[in-house]
Design an enzyme around this catalytic site. Structure first.
Site, mmCIF file in Angstrom:
data_model
loop_
_atom_site.group_PDB
_atom_site.id
_atom_site.type_symbol
_atom_site.label_atom_id
_atom_site.label_comp_id
_atom_site.label_asym_id
_atom_site.label_seq_id
_atom_site.Cartn_x
_atom_site.Cartn_y
_atom_site.Cartn_z
ATOM 1 N N LYS B 82 0.870 -1.105 -0.027
ATOM 2 C CA LYS B 82 0.165 0.181 0.153
ATOM 3 C C LYS B 82 0.896 1.197 -0.067
ATOM 4 O O LYS B 82 2.011 1.373 0.696
ATOM 5 C CB LYS B 82 -0.998 0.081 1.007
ATOM 6 C CG LYS B 82 -1.955 1.188 1.262
ATOM 7 C CD LYS B 82 -3.067 1.077 2.486
ATOM 8 C CE LYS B 82 -3.938 1.929 2.438
ATOM 9 N NZ LYS B 82 -4.560 1.857 3.762
ATOM 10 N N SER B 157 -9.969 1.856 2.650
ATOM 11 C CA SER B 157 -9.177 2.478 1.881
ATOM 12 C C SER B 157 -7.934 1.774 1.186
ATOM 13 O O SER B 157 -7.415 2.120 0.010
ATOM 14 C CB SER B 157 -8.413 3.569 2.723
ATOM 15 O OG SER B 157 -7.464 2.991 3.712
ATOM 16 N N SER B 181 -10.290 -0.598 6.891
ATOM 17 C CA SER B 181 -9.538 -0.095 5.523
ATOM 18 C C SER B 181 -8.817 -1.535 5.265
ATOM 19 O O SER B 181 -8.500 -1.517 3.918
ATOM 20 C CB SER B 181 -8.511 1.002 5.897
ATOM 21 O OG SER B 181 -9.181 1.920 5.761
#
Lengths: 477, 488
Positions: B82, B157, B181
């Site tokens: 990420k 997210s 997330s």
């Protein structure tokens, strides 16, 4: 109404760097004077994703400070974020302590004759320093070497009543911090800084007036000047029917006056909240006990002891204890000497003089205390005169040789051999028959003349006491 | 056996085995993932940055270690990271314009650990800007599409990390979870994701959104893979004072498939009016499956659940308002042209942050302002304590709690962008877990009528990652659900 009808009410906030090797939340060096941005890393530059790790030594020094200032040490305290935007503050929040500081209460006792004056403390808390902005013609630069250097903020109650008292408080606080090794107290390097809160009120009033805060004070003289200036300004405002505005002033050292800051420069809502990246700071009782038992004697206790045990005046005590190094040196000279005053006088005059003249600390400028003790012992034992000791001391400072060697080398030893002195006395008496007759006829004042002649004959090295004794006997005939 | 063009479909356990036997090379495996990225990512947008050159170098180094016979578990395994993890020398944007050019000079602790294991990083994955969002639509680099339906969101997210694993662009990936997330995108994309106990994994070098809630965790194709990856990530870190020093168990060895006597709590507040019926029926079917395997279900109550979202949006935004204050144009990242420092700040932040980030900074700033602190932040902290106690009490009656991950399956792109409050409700079942600091596992438990994955959440007490992984693995191995590969 005259200015005498008013009294000043003053509280001080002192920020002082703690003498740790590394910064409060990262491993960077705290060394002063390095090139711009040499002592930095992602943590003290506020890079994305970095986290603080608390420096244990800084906590110990803060606890030490709290104990020295008679504070209550919180077994559990909290770090908070204090938010404001400024280019020298990398995260745009400062990690500080707000509602739960590490030390609460306490007081500092001011030195002086008569009844001791206490200035109470509100609190002492730990926080990180910011970097430094450097403004150039068309741009500004930021040096982050200072960013993250550990500080304690020491906040006093508004117990101070004059500029002079503020100065006394600051000096005492600085001395304490130096004694306990928490801070070097160097105002000129920014390691000891002061903000002042000042208000005035009619003498006898119980309510406080509106206060102003003065920032940017980096010398004791400026603190005193700024307070004097601000007190006078506030009284004038009130006397002309005006009201003092609650605002922040900056001290302008060039014009020696304070000026209000633009509201944009200080109008902040700091939005404090507990720092989620640090667990609560727990100070276990064992740590407090260990620090308490390792505390050195503080300036106030030392002053009391010097006055009591050595019979020194307040002035002498003040000079000897102003710096821990001086007092430590004095005490190292003392052992085995009959009279503490001999050592005190010597340290206050000869030792401090060479230190001041050379601009070096005592340890570098003066001979080891043990050698000075040996020298003073010779004076006490009448092996050398006081003047000879001064000559030897000056030579020792340069050569680094021992007292014994120096006295021998320079031939400074006094002659106390009664036979040699008696022979010299006989010669003088024989040579000065006329004066001897006058003396014996009642001109007592001539005694000094005979002593001088004998001393001259002995090359100045005779023990004057022995000369006196022998001459008295011989002249009495 | 997968052909060389399908190596990217392997699990970590399978690939590690074959790498170790030298049947395949790390370079071949990495190449397969990079080829897959080249083939499908223009449609998915799961990656912000693909690090082909670095990945192949890492793969070659891994092959070298593998041939010496002394290679750690993750040696040669291609992972997606990420874009919130600082990666030394590789730009780290947090999906924000304000960090578009930011190249960190250091690695996050977790990245350093994986590097030491010999893992291969194929790229930095897309996300909601600063991890603020539930759909990866709040990215300065455009949204990530759901591999199961390109008209739908991947969740957020960590949407890019979930989609990349679902689409076999990498074998596993890293995400972060502040309010759901990891779990919500895992659910939407039909992969496994675990948010560990707060403090189990170091946060150092992971760009902070809400410090007291953020936690690092893996996405994987199987529960076993998640266990392998979590073990490599977890453990004490001298750079993170909030990171636990508790020893890290061997999570893979905990996967005994034994659930006999396991007490599964089912919170009555989590099966609510308005949730997609297929989500409820699918999770209920999973519970039946557990019962058939010898587990017991017990009804429990988490009475303060309805305050979780309100509480979260005070705590998280308050912390974020301070965490994001450092993006000022002074030291790194975007710097807007300005006359003085105040203008520099205002313009940089105005140009650099997206709408949702600005909204949350404003919310948090307001909540901490003088005169409002007690009513908002302090109150929220009290509510947080109540929510934590709810779980403590529930865990006296059960060992794990099973709930849906989200009330719905993946929604359509754009569907909730105009209504932040509806978007915030996507995290209604996951947020409490962050507020309580507990571990939560998300894994597929079925599909809806549109062929979209449905996610089940398994929550455990603090530091019970082994227990929830064991429960998840048992369900996975029961064969109750047949996983569907997205047709891309």
């Amino acid at each position: 109404m005259s200015h005498d009808a008013y009294e000043a009410v003053i509280g001080l906030e002192v920020h002082t760097h703690l003498l740790t090797r590394s910064k409060l939340f990262c491993g960077c060096s705290t060394e002063f004077g390095r090139g711009p941005n040499e002592n930095v890393c992602p943590v003290c530059m506020g890079m994305p994703g970095v986290l603080p790790v608390l420096n244990r030594h800084a906590v110990e020094l803060a606890v030490r400070t709290g104990i020295a200032a008679n504070c209550e040490i919180a077994p559990r305290s909290i770090f908070d974020r204090k938010s404001y935007f400024y280019p020298d503050l990398p995260k745009n929040y400062q990690i500080s302590q707000y509602e739960t500081p590490i030390c609460k209460g306490g007081y500092i006792e001011l030195p002086g004759d008569g009844a001791a004056r206490r200035v109470r403390l509100v609190r002492i808390h730990i926080e990180e320093d910011a970097g430094k902005n450097i403004h150039e013609a068309n741009s500004s630069l930021v040096d982050f070497n200072r960013s993250g250097v550990p500080l304690v903020e020491i906040v006093s109650e508004p117990d101070i009543r004059s500029a002079e008292e503020a100065g006394a408080y600051l000096r005492e606080l600085r001395d304490i911090l130096r004694y306990i090794g928490a801070s070097d107290g160097r105002m000129e390097e920014g390691s000891f800084r002061c903000d002042v809160n000042v208000s005035v009120r009619k003498k006898g009033a119980s309510e406080y007036g509106v206060k102003t805060e003065i920032k940017n004070l980096n010398s004791f003289r400026f603190v005193e000047k700024a307070i004097e200036h601000e007190v006078a300004r506030q009284i004038e405002v009130l006397e002309s029917g005006g009201k003092v505005a609650q605002e922040t002033h900056l001290w302008d050292p060039d014009r020696e006056e304070t000026r209000p800051m633009r509201s944009k420069e200080f109008a902040n809502d700091y939005r404090y909240f507990p720092e989620p990246d640090l667990p609560p700071l727990v100070v276990p009782p064992e740590m407090i006990d260990a620090i308490r038992s390792s505390m050195p004697e503080l300036p106030a206790a030392r002053r009391a002891r010097y006055a009591r045990d050595y019979g020194l005046s307040a002035y002498e005590v003040g000079v000897l204890t102003a710096e821990k190094d001086t007092a430590d040196y004095f005490e190292a000279v003392l052992p085995g000497l009959k009279n503490a005053r001999t050592a005190a006088n010597w340290v206050m005059t000869e030792v401090l003089r060479v230190s001041n003249e050379s601009g070096k600390p005592i340890a570098q400028a003066a001979p080891p205390a043990s050698e000075v003790r040996a020298l003073l012992k010779m004076v006490e034992d009448q092996q050398i005169s006081l003047n000879a000791a001064k000559t030897a001391f000056a030579a020792m400072c340069k050569s680094g040789k021992s007292a014994d060697a120096t006295v021998a080398e320079l031939g400074l030893a006094q002659v106390s051999d009664e036979g040699a002195i008696a022979a010299a006395c006989d010669k003088v008496i024989a040579a000065e028959a006329g004066k001897v007759a006058e003396y014996r006829g009642g001109r007592d004042k001539l005694f000094g003349f005979f002593v001088g002649q004998v001393m001259k004959a002995m090359g100045g090295k005779a023990n004057p006491k022995v000369i006196n004794e022998i001459l008295k006997k011989k002249l009495a005939g | 056996m997968a052909s060389s063009s399908e190596l990217n479909r392997l699990t970590i356990a399978e690939a590690s085995d074959r790498l170790r036997r030298r049947e395949i090379s790390a370079v071949e495996l990495t190449r397969a993932c990079l080829d897959r990225i080249a083939a499908v990512d223009s449609r998915l947008n799961a990656f912000i940055t693909v690090t082909e050159k670095e990945a192949l170098e890492q793969a070659r180094a891994a092959d070298h270690r593998l041939s010496s016979g002394q290679a750690p578990a993750l040696c040669g395994i291609p992972l997606g990271i990420k874009d919130i993890y600082c990666t030394s020398g590789v730009r780290t944007t947090c999906a924000s314009k304000i960090l578009e050019t930011f190249v960190p000079p250091f690695d996050a602790t977790t990245i350093a650990k994986l590097r030491a294991e010999g893992a291969v990083f194929v790229g930095k994955t897309n996300m909601d800007e600063f991890a603020m969002g539930s759909s990866t639509e709040n990215s300065a680099f455009g949204p990530t599409m759901n591999p199961h339906d390109l008209t739908r969101v991947a969740g957020g997210s960590s949407g890019g990390s979930a989609a990349a694993v679902a689409a076999d662009e990498c074998l596993a990936s890293l995400g972060t979870d502040t309010g759901g997330s990891i779990r919500e995108p895992a659910s939407f994309c039909g992969v496994v994701g675990i948010k560990p106990t707060y403090s189990r994994v170091s946060r150092y070098g992971v760009i902070a959104y809400a410090s007291s809630l953020d936690q690092v965790g893996p996405f994987a194709k199987t529960v076993r893979d998640a266990a392998i990856l979590l073990r490599a990530l977890a453990g004490a870190d001298p750079r993170d004072s909030t990171c636990s020093a508790r020893p890290v168990p061997d999570y893979e060895r905990a996967l005994t498939a034994e659930v006999k006597g396991l007490r599964i709590g089912v919170p009555r507040e989590y099966f609510v009016e308005g949730m997609q019926p297929e989500v409820e029926s699918s999770v209920r079917a999973a519970l039946k499956q557990y019962e058939s395997m010898g587990a017991k279900t017990v009804e429990i109550s988490l009475p303060h659940s309805s305050y979780a979202i309100a509480c979260y949006y005070i705590v998280a935004t308050a912390e974020a308002s301070a965490n994001l204050a450092r993006y000022d144009g002074v030291r790194y990242g975007l710097r807007a042209a300005a006359e003085d420092n105040i203008e520099l700040n205002e313009k940089t932040r105005e140009q650099g942050f997206g709408a949702e980030v600005k909204r949350r900074i404003m919310l948090g700033t307001f909540a901490l302002s003088a005169g409002y602190y007690d009513a908002y932040y302090l109150k929220a902290m009290k509510v947080r304590t109540l929510i934590r106690r709810d779980f403590e009490q529930a865990f006296q009656k059960c060992d794990v709690i099973v709930t849906p991950v989200a009330p719905t399956t993946a929604f359509r792109l754009g569907e909730k962008m105009s209504d932040p409050l509806t978007m915030y409700l996507s995290d209604i079942f996951t947020i409490s877990v962050n507020l309580a600091g507990l571990p939560g596992l998300a894994m597929p438990c079925g599909y809806d009528g549109n062929n979209l994955p449905i996610g089940m959440q398994i929550i455990g007490p603090q530091f019970s990652e082994d227990a929830i992984l064991r429960a998840g693995d048992a369900f996975e191995r029961s064969g109750a659900v047949t996983l569907r590969r997205p047709a891309l």
